[in-house]
Design a protein around this motif. Structure first.
Motif, PDB file in Angstrom:
ATOM      1  N   PRO A   1       0.589  -1.356   0.108  1.00  0.00           N
ATOM      2  CA  PRO A   1       0.313  -0.468  -0.597  1.00  0.00           C
ATOM      3  C   PRO A   1       0.721   1.277   0.132  1.00  0.00           C
ATOM      4  CG  PRO A   1       0.313  -0.898   2.249  1.00  0.00           C
ATOM      5  CD  PRO A   1       0.996  -2.340   1.284  1.00  0.00           C
ATOM      6  N   GLY A   2       2.537   0.868   0.336  1.00  0.00           N
ATOM      7  CA  GLY A   2       3.123   2.549  -0.125  1.00  0.00           C
ATOM      8  C   GLY A   2       2.972   3.178   0.967  1.00  0.00           C
ATOM      9  N   ILE A   3       3.265   2.461   1.761  1.00  0.00           N
ATOM     10  CA  ILE A   3       3.360   3.628   3.160  1.00  0.00           C
ATOM     11  C   ILE A   3       4.652   3.985   3.854  1.00  0.00           C
ATOM     12  CG2 ILE A   3       2.188   3.670   5.923  1.00  0.00           C
ATOM     13  CD1 ILE A   3       0.258   3.825   3.850  1.00  0.00           C
TER      14      ILE A   3
ATOM     15  N   HIS B   1     -12.208  -1.263  10.044  1.00  0.00           N
ATOM     16  CA  HIS B   1     -12.347   0.851  10.598  1.00  0.00           C
ATOM     17  C   HIS B   1     -13.504   0.727   9.277  1.00  0.00           C
ATOM     18  CE1 HIS B   1      -8.920   1.322  12.699  1.00  0.00           C
ATOM     19  NE2 HIS B   1      -9.730   2.080  13.260  1.00  0.00           N
ATOM     20  N   VAL B   2     -14.420   2.192   9.919  1.00  0.00           N
ATOM     21  CA  VAL B   2     -15.676   2.645   8.694  1.00  0.00           C
ATOM     22  C   VAL B   2     -15.626   4.047   8.127  1.00  0.00           C
ATOM     23  CG1 VAL B   2     -18.242   2.097   9.308  1.00  0.00           C
ATOM     24  CG2 VAL B   2     -17.427   0.352   9.635  1.00  0.00           C
ATOM     25  N   LEU B   3     -15.557   3.861   7.444  1.00  0.00           N
ATOM     26  CA  LEU B   3     -15.922   5.254   6.999  1.00  0.00           C
ATOM     27  C   LEU B   3     -17.420   6.322   7.698  1.00  0.00           C
ATOM     28  CD1 LEU B   3     -14.724   8.403   5.151  1.00  0.00           C
ATOM     29  CD2 LEU B   3     -16.727   7.797   3.793  1.00  0.00           C
ATOM     30  N   THR B   4     -17.615   6.962   8.605  1.00  0.00           N
ATOM     31  CA  THR B   4     -18.621   8.025   9.954  1.00  0.00           C
ATOM     32  C   THR B   4     -18.805   9.540   9.228  1.00  0.00           C
ATOM     33  OG1 THR B   4     -17.075   8.080  11.417  1.00  0.00           O
ATOM     34  CG2 THR B   4     -18.529   5.911  11.566  1.00  0.00           C
ATOM     35  N   GLY B   5     -17.741   9.627   8.790  1.00  0.00           N
ATOM     36  CA  GLY B   5     -17.767  11.479   8.719  1.00  0.00           C
ATOM     37  C   GLY B   5     -16.820  11.303   7.537  1.00  0.00           C
TER      38      GLY B   5
ATOM     39  N   LEU C   1     -13.440  -0.261   4.630  1.00  0.00           N
ATOM     40  CA  LEU C   1     -12.490  -0.303   3.909  1.00  0.00           C
ATOM     41  C   LEU C   1     -12.456  -0.694   3.005  1.00  0.00           C
ATOM     42  CD1 LEU C   1      -9.412   0.314   6.865  1.00  0.00           C
ATOM     43  CD2 LEU C   1     -10.124   1.969   4.819  1.00  0.00           C
ATOM     44  N   THR C   2     -12.880  -2.272   3.156  1.00  0.00           N
ATOM     45  CA  THR C   2     -12.771  -3.439   2.087  1.00  0.00           C
ATOM     46  C   THR C   2     -14.378  -2.988   0.760  1.00  0.00           C
ATOM     47  OG1 THR C   2     -14.346  -4.636   3.241  1.00  0.00           O
ATOM     48  CG2 THR C   2     -11.901  -4.995   2.855  1.00  0.00           C
TER      49      THR C   2
ATOM     50  N   ALA D   1      -5.742  -5.642   1.699  1.00  0.00           N
ATOM     51  CA  ALA D   1      -6.826  -5.003   2.138  1.00  0.00           C
ATOM     52  C   ALA D   1      -6.285  -5.974   3.799  1.00  0.00           C
ATOM     53  CB  ALA D   1      -8.711  -5.836   1.915  1.00  0.00           C
ATOM     54  N   ARG D   2      -5.686  -6.685   3.907  1.00  0.00           N
ATOM     55  CA  ARG D   2      -5.478  -7.283   5.613  1.00  0.00           C
ATOM     56  C   ARG D   2      -4.479  -6.567   5.863  1.00  0.00           C
ATOM     57  NH1 ARG D   2      -6.913 -12.714   3.287  1.00  0.00           N
ATOM     58  NH2 ARG D   2      -4.684 -12.090   2.244  1.00  0.00           N
ATOM     59  N   ARG D   3      -3.521  -6.026   5.263  1.00  0.00           N
ATOM     60  CA  ARG D   3      -2.212  -5.127   5.534  1.00  0.00           C
ATOM     61  C   ARG D   3      -2.670  -3.675   5.113  1.00  0.00           C
ATOM     62  NH1 ARG D   3       1.931  -5.706   0.353  1.00  0.00           N
ATOM     63  NH2 ARG D   3       2.757  -4.449   1.522  1.00  0.00           N
ATOM     64  N   VAL D   4      -3.546  -3.046   5.170  1.00  0.00           N
ATOM     65  CA  VAL D   4      -4.574  -1.502   4.824  1.00  0.00           C
ATOM     66  C   VAL D   4      -4.810  -1.634   6.547  1.00  0.00           C
ATOM     67  CG1 VAL D   4      -5.938  -0.353   4.222  1.00  0.00           C
ATOM     68  CG2 VAL D   4      -4.462  -1.218   2.666  1.00  0.00           C
ATOM     69  N   GLN D   5      -5.892  -3.113   6.847  1.00  0.00           N
ATOM     70  CA  GLN D   5      -5.863  -3.099   8.012  1.00  0.00           C
ATOM     71  C   GLN D   5      -5.884  -2.916   9.201  1.00  0.00           C
ATOM     72  OE1 GLN D   5      -9.310  -2.896   8.867  1.00  0.00           O
ATOM     73  NE2 GLN D   5      -8.496  -2.398  10.851  1.00  0.00           N
ATOM     74  N   ARG D   6      -4.979  -3.551   8.974  1.00  0.00           N
ATOM     75  CA  ARG D   6      -3.607  -4.081  10.145  1.00  0.00           C
ATOM     76  C   ARG D   6      -2.869  -2.348   9.921  1.00  0.00           C
ATOM     77  NH1 ARG D   6      -2.853  -8.900   7.993  1.00  0.00           N
ATOM     78  NH2 ARG D   6      -0.485  -8.113   7.152  1.00  0.00           N
ATOM     79  N   LEU D   7      -2.309  -1.938   9.399  1.00  0.00           N
ATOM     80  CA  LEU D   7      -1.931  -0.265   9.267  1.00  0.00           C
ATOM     81  C   LEU D   7      -2.415   0.751   9.981  1.00  0.00           C
ATOM     82  CD1 LEU D   7      -0.740   0.038   6.248  1.00  0.00           C
ATOM     83  CD2 LEU D   7       0.984   0.089   7.658  1.00  0.00           C
ATOM     84  N   PHE D   8      -3.731   0.338   9.794  1.00  0.00           N
ATOM     85  CA  PHE D   8      -4.864   1.635  10.905  1.00  0.00           C
ATOM     86  C   PHE D   8      -5.487   1.242  11.371  1.00  0.00           C
ATOM     87  CE2 PHE D   8      -6.754   2.537   6.338  1.00  0.00           C
ATOM     88  CZ  PHE D   8      -7.226   4.030   6.916  1.00  0.00           C
ATOM     89  N   ASP D   9      -5.281  -0.126  12.359  1.00  0.00           N
ATOM     90  CA  ASP D   9      -4.810  -0.525  14.013  1.00  0.00           C
ATOM     91  C   ASP D   9      -4.325  -0.060  14.559  1.00  0.00           C
ATOM     92  OD1 ASP D   9      -7.093  -1.722  13.918  1.00  0.00           O
ATOM     93  OD2 ASP D   9      -6.609  -4.002  12.967  1.00  0.00           O
TER      94      ASP D   9
END
Length: 248
Positions: free
Chosen positions: A18-20, A123-127, A146-147, A161-169
């Motif tokens: 994901p280029g982070i 993580h969910v987009l809430t706003g 996210l997915t 998707a799993r890697r991005v969720q781990r980044l958010f966590d």
């Protein structure tokens, strides 16, 4: 037509998805040569198409308050807060409205701002205030994880998707991370909503006239599972992109 003339990073040297990378001492928010023009366009969109560019899905009130205060505490040079007013880099003064936090920030910064809150395993987009969508619609993504947000991005595999969720966590308060993307466009318009059922048409690299790049920064709100995802959009003519065919 609203264009920048340069980028603060080498857009033609992408990192593996994901280029982070750590943001380090770089500013969370930037101001560039298109600030005044982009802000005028943001104001127009929020006035005439508010339901398309601002949306919420029951965000946690405390997280929204933290979001507003944290962003205002990291304003870039050229801005100043005095009480409940922010003086902006183009001379405008914006009143801070706690009842309209996304609208307030949308009138201050070039960045689009998405609040992502942990609900269940994702993580969910809430706003969000999203004035400059790059081929997606806020109303289709609000309240989604996210997915779902990355449908129909073909490169967004289950592994990514799993890697991005781990980044958010894993992102830590005070230690933001960032990435950038780059896509060639025929149309330089900043507001380009597109339904997930109508994917962006393929373009042939080397023949389209405009490069669109997003500087995306992720940072965790203090004492929270919520993450802010901020997007600074650059649009350059091909002749202003170093190393590209047709560059001056």
């Amino acid at each position: 037509m609203i264009l920048q003339t340069s980028l603060p990073y080498d857009v033609l040297s992408p990192r593996p998805l994901p280029g982070i990378a750590p943001l380090g001492d770089d500013p969370w928010f930037l101001v560039d040569d298109a600030y005044a023009a982009q802000m005028a366009e943001r104001a127009r969109l929020m006035a005439t198409r508010r339901d398309d560019v601002i949306a919420t899905d029951s965000p946690d009130t405390e997280n929204v308050t933290k979001m507003l205060e944290t962003v205002l505490a990291h304003l870039p040079p050229g801005f100043a807060r005095s009480g409940e007013t922010v003086s902006c880099a183009d001379g405008r003064r914006v009143t801070i409205d706690p009842t309209d936090p996304f609208g307030t920030l949308g009138h201050i910064l070039q960045n689009d701002i998405c609040l992502m809150e942990k609900r269940g395993d994702e993580h969910v987009l809430t706003g969000a205030v999203l004035c400059f969508p790059a081929s997606w619609r806020l109303r289709e993504k609000i309240g989604r994880p996210l997915t779902h947000i990355h449908i129909p991005v073909k490169s967004y595999t289950d592994d990514i998707a799993r890697r991005v969720q781990r980044l958010f966590d894993g992102v830590r308060p005070g230690m933001p991370i960032w990435r950038f993307n780059a896509l060639w466009y025929e149309d330089p318009a900043l507001f380009q909503p597109r339904s997930a059922t109508a994917p962006r048409p393929l373009t042939e690299v080397g023949k389209t006239p405009y490069l669109r790049s997003e500087r995306q920064v992720l940072w965790r709100l203090p004492e929270s599972d919520a993450v802010l995802f901020t997007i600074h959009t650059f649009m350059l003519a091909r002749s202003d992109v170093p190393g590209s065919a047709g560059a001056a």
